[in-house]
Design a protein around this motif. Structure first.
Motif, PDB file in Angstrom:
ATOM      1  N   ALA A   8      34.688 -17.825 -95.454  1.00 28.24           N
ATOM      2  CA  ALA A   8      34.288 -17.607 -94.065  1.00 28.24           C
ATOM      3  C   ALA A   8      33.913 -16.146 -93.818  1.00 28.24           C
ATOM      4  CB  ALA A   8      35.411 -18.025 -93.120  1.00 28.24           C
ATOM      5  N   GLN A   9      34.642 -15.209 -94.422  1.00 30.77           N
ATOM      6  CA  GLN A   9      34.333 -13.799 -94.236  1.00 30.77           C
ATOM      7  C   GLN A   9      32.996 -13.433 -94.876  1.00 30.77           C
ATOM      8  OE1 GLN A   9      37.885 -12.160 -95.991  1.00 30.77           O
ATOM      9  NE2 GLN A   9      38.945 -11.956 -94.029  1.00 30.77           N
ATOM     10  N   GLN A  10      32.748 -13.942 -96.072  1.00 31.88           N
ATOM     11  CA  GLN A  10      31.461 -13.706 -96.716  1.00 31.88           C
ATOM     12  C   GLN A  10      30.317 -14.199 -95.839  1.00 31.88           C
ATOM     13  OE1 GLN A  10      30.952 -15.268-100.647  1.00 31.88           O
ATOM     14  NE2 GLN A  10      32.410 -13.852-101.600  1.00 31.88           N
ATOM     15  N   ASP A  11      30.456 -15.407 -95.344  1.00 31.27           N
ATOM     16  CA  ASP A  11      29.392 -15.999 -94.534  1.00 31.27           C
ATOM     17  C   ASP A  11      29.153 -15.190 -93.265  1.00 31.27           C
ATOM     18  OD1 ASP A  11      27.522 -18.293 -94.266  1.00 31.27           O
ATOM     19  OD2 ASP A  11      28.687 -18.685 -92.463  1.00 31.27           O
ATOM     20  N   ALA A  12      30.228 -14.675 -92.668  1.00 27.98           N
ATOM     21  CA  ALA A  12      30.096 -13.871 -91.458  1.00 27.98           C
ATOM     22  C   ALA A  12      29.327 -12.585 -91.733  1.00 27.98           C
ATOM     23  CB  ALA A  12      31.472 -13.548 -90.885  1.00 27.98           C
ATOM     24  N   VAL A  13      29.599 -11.941 -92.862  1.00 22.89           N
ATOM     25  CA  VAL A  13      28.898 -10.702 -93.207  1.00 22.89           C
ATOM     26  C   VAL A  13      27.429 -10.987 -93.507  1.00 22.89           C
ATOM     27  CG1 VAL A  13      28.744  -8.828 -94.897  1.00 22.89           C
ATOM     28  CG2 VAL A  13      30.974  -9.561 -94.051  1.00 22.89           C
ATOM     29  N   LEU A  14      27.158 -12.047 -94.250  1.00 23.70           N
ATOM     30  CA  LEU A  14      25.782 -12.372 -94.621  1.00 23.70           C
ATOM     31  C   LEU A  14      24.939 -12.759 -93.411  1.00 23.70           C
ATOM     32  CD1 LEU A  14      26.460 -14.459 -97.858  1.00 23.70           C
ATOM     33  CD2 LEU A  14      25.639 -12.105 -97.714  1.00 23.70           C
ATOM     34  N   THR A  15      25.570 -13.210 -92.344  1.00 21.97           N
ATOM     35  CA  THR A  15      24.851 -13.635 -91.145  1.00 21.97           C
ATOM     36  C   THR A  15      24.418 -12.460 -90.278  1.00 21.97           C
ATOM     37  OG1 THR A  15      26.150 -15.680 -91.135  1.00 21.97           O
ATOM     38  CG2 THR A  15      24.988 -15.160 -89.125  1.00 21.97           C
ATOM     39  N   LEU A  16      25.027 -11.305 -90.429  1.00 21.85           N
ATOM     40  CA  LEU A  16      24.766 -10.168 -89.544  1.00 21.85           C
ATOM     41  C   LEU A  16      23.319  -9.697 -89.634  1.00 21.85           C
ATOM     42  CD1 LEU A  16      27.970  -7.995 -90.082  1.00 21.85           C
ATOM     43  CD2 LEU A  16      27.402  -9.400 -88.096  1.00 21.85           C
TER      44      LEU A  16
END
Length: 376
Positions: free
Chosen positions: A356-364
């Protein structure tokens, strides 16, 4: 926990598995419309991307600068090699897309990854492909050494870079909001950017009628429009030309939280204090009278706030009235007449993060609102 999976694609326009083909694919089946992109991830060995604004809020956002280095041992990316699968399709201007997706692998009770019969880790969860950079290749560089190793390097820009290569014929831009003026630019025959390639939010100012001279640079004029109301004009990660006004973060929800007990962990953080500090602001518009505002008590400001008086001056703006110039000056003075302790940048290592943290960073993307918590 592991690194995201990266996908590098170049728009050679060749068919790929899963593309919808007339006379072959079934309506309502699994095949989808072809994107025109062809994967080169297996050959890609180095990707660098630089996007965004690295200076002050009053500066424009420049075109992105990226490069994709691929192995070229079999000369697949050599435009003069007739046996290349891409022969006849390699040229400057090819679209390039870099995406990444968060992944999570199956692990045993000891936390070790479970692999298949070929030793490949088995995926448990796979996120959506998030765009990191999309834009045309300005050109290709080729490197060879005596050992026989060779590489091809795609030099990639974005839609801002495309605009920067264009010039206008003489025309008159109507008095309207910033996004309306930007739409008029896109519709110009010298530009020809279709609506599918841009997304403009609301403007906060009505700008003046102005005459655009022959030979004017397209990007410079578009950036002047955005700067006239301190808006953000940028290329989004998916390549879309995007405009957001200066109030875009007002009342917006935080997209990601870094640090603290529950936030996304980071490895490095830097901060600044009083880096952008002024006691006086002057705004000058085309055809108008310069509007200047100053802190109420300059002596107090000098002794207790900022020392030497400093002036922020913005000129040549396309605001339609002196009242707008005065409002903008007051807005900037309110924002920057007192020193602020601000986070300048953070460094995040993706490998240790959860899915979930990876996905949040990649979405920025640019203009997204994040919060950072740390104790010096």
């Amino acid at each position: 926990m592991s690194l995201p999976l990266y996908t590098v694609e170049v728009g050679f326009g060749l068919p790929n598995d899963g593309d919808f083909i007339l006379g072959s694919s079934l309506l309502g089946g699994a095949d989808v419309m072809a994107s025109g992109f062809d994967p080169v991830s297996s050959d890609a060995e180095l990707v660098t991307i630089r996007r965004g604004r690295w200076s002050q809020v009053t500066d424009v956002i420049d075109a992105a600068d990226a490069s994709v280095q691929v192995l070229n041992l079999d000369r697949s990316f050599d435009p003069r090699h007739a046996s290349s699968p891409y022969f006849g399709r390699i040229r400057p201007g090819l679209p390039v897309r870099v995406r990444a997706r968060a992944v999570e692998y199956l692990v045993d009770e000891f936390g070790n990854q479970i692999v298949d019969e070929f030793g490949v880790p088995i995926l448990a969860t796979e996120g959506a492909r998030r765009p990191l950079m999309t834009g045309p290749a300005d050109g290709l560089d080729f490197g060879y050494d005596v050992s026989g190793r060779s590489v091809a390097i795609f030099r990639v820009t974005d839609v801002l870079g495309e605009l920067g290569a264009g010039e206008f014929d003489a025309w008159t831009s109507s008095g309207q909001t910033a996004p309306a003026k930007l739409e008029a630019i896109c519709a110009r025959p010298e530009v020809g950017l279709p609506p599918s390639r841009y997304a403009f939010g609301d403007g906060v100012e009505t700008l003046q009628v102005d005459n655009v001279s022959h030979g004017s640079n397209v990007l410079n004029y578009a950036q002047l429009i955005a700067r006239s109301e301190l808006g953000y004009l940028f290329a989004a990660a998916d390549g879309t030309l995007t405009f957001r006004n200066r109030r875009v973060t007002a009342g917006a929800s935080t997209v990601a939280t870094f640090g603290g007990t529950a936030g996304i962990p980071f490895q490095e953080v830097s901060a600044k204090f009083g880096d952008f500090l002024f006691s006086r602001v002057s705004i000058d518009r085309e055809g108008g009278t310069q509007q200047t505002v100053q802190v109420a008590d300059l002596d107090d400001w000098r002794d207790n706030v900022g020392g030497i008086p400093r002036t922020l001056s913005l000129g040549g703006l396309l605001l339609a009235s002196d009242t707008q110039s005065l409002d903008l000056a007051e807005f900037l003075l309110l924002q920057y007449s007192r020193p602020r302790y601000e986070v300048a940048e953070i460094a995040v290592e993706l490998a240790p993060l959860t899915f979930a943290q990876q996905d949040a960073v990649l979405t920025l993307d640019i203009t997204d609102l994040v919060s950072v918590e740390f104790t010096p």
